[in-house]
Motif scaffolding. Sequence first.
Motif, PDB file in Angstrom:
ATOM      1  N   ASP A  54      -4.928   1.573  -0.103  1.00 51.33           N
ATOM      2  CA  ASP A  54      -3.966   2.648   0.132  1.00 51.33           C
ATOM      3  C   ASP A  54      -4.471   3.576   1.228  1.00 51.33           C
ATOM      4  OD1 ASP A  54      -2.126   1.895  -1.871  1.00 51.33           O
ATOM      5  OD2 ASP A  54      -3.332   2.869  -3.412  1.00 51.33           O
TER       6      ASP A  54
ATOM      7  N   SER B 291       0.827  -1.201   0.000  1.00 53.88           N
ATOM      8  CA  SER B 291       0.000   0.000   0.000  1.00 53.88           C
ATOM      9  C   SER B 291       0.863   1.254   0.000  1.00 53.88           C
ATOM     10  CB  SER B 291      -0.927   0.014   1.208  1.00 53.88           C
ATOM     11  OG  SER B 291      -0.192   0.178   2.404  1.00 53.88           O
ATOM     12  N   LYS B 292       0.302   2.329  -0.522  1.00 50.67           N
ATOM     13  CA  LYS B 292       0.982   3.608  -0.600  1.00 50.67           C
ATOM     14  C   LYS B 292       0.201   4.649   0.192  1.00 50.67           C
ATOM     15  CE  LYS B 292       3.117   3.076  -5.201  1.00 50.67           C
ATOM     16  NZ  LYS B 292       2.774   1.694  -5.491  1.00 50.67           N
TER      17      LYS B 292
ATOM     18  N   PHE C 255      -8.123   4.794  -4.628  1.00 56.57           N
ATOM     19  CA  PHE C 255      -6.968   4.386  -3.816  1.00 56.57           C
ATOM     20  C   PHE C 255      -7.417   3.693  -2.535  1.00 56.57           C
ATOM     21  CE2 PHE C 255      -4.818   7.956  -6.150  1.00 56.57           C
ATOM     22  CZ  PHE C 255      -3.884   7.178  -6.797  1.00 56.57           C
TER      23      PHE C 255
END
Length: 273
Positions: free
Chosen positions: A27, A2-3, A22
Amino acid sequence: MSKTIFITGASRGFGKLWAEAFLKRGDKVVATARNTDSLADLVATYGDNILPLQLDVNNRADSFAAVAKAKGHFGTIDVLINNAGYGLFGSIEETSEADARQQIETNVFGLLWVTQAALPIMREQGHGHIIQVSSVLGIVTLPLLGIYNASKWAVEAISESLVQEVKPFGINVSLIEPNGYATDWAGASATQSEPIAAYDEHRKSFGEASSQEGFFGDPAATSDAVLKLVDAENPPLRLFLGKHTLPWAKQVYADRIAEWEAWNDVAVAAHGA
């Protein structure tokens, strides 16, 4: 993996659509808006994975504070998406000083402040991806949008210089350049200059063109493209969105090159001995 994504202008339109895309895949998202009430549904659904922050990007100190708060909350900022901005409609002659200054303040300086705030974090961590939401009107132009065009051309120039400056630090830079989409960019989000009757024919032509079937793209169809851009190992400097952008750009650039070549003898002679 994940970002952590920092998105400005996330209250509606592209910003909110992409924020949710996202979040859906796991994320973490820092979503900024002038009024965070519009993000309540995302908070209710995704809980601690979203951090809503009130932010007017025109305020440089607040932009730095928001980025610092995001870093303190999630520990990193992997991707910055500068999406905040709006359209100013009006001919060059019609545009007031206040409207022109406000357009540049938001679309150019607002983006610059948030970018400057994120860069030290990304340099320290040795990676990052800065995504500037420009427009096809950052490389071509339309009448009645001259100051908006100018703001996006400025974003293009800033980003072209920036990518050369920060590549050695492991930071990527991309420009997203959509054609027209069925968001409220030309509606509630837009500002209109006081009209002068001499330019009514341009307004009529613009209205006729934009009313054609297929002129506007579907905003929801952009999310997959943005996810692919964020996940790319070597992301492009420019990503066009929509079916009209590339054909239009190719025609405009072909016309420019033909004109430059036609005047090249004059240009070379102007160099001197």
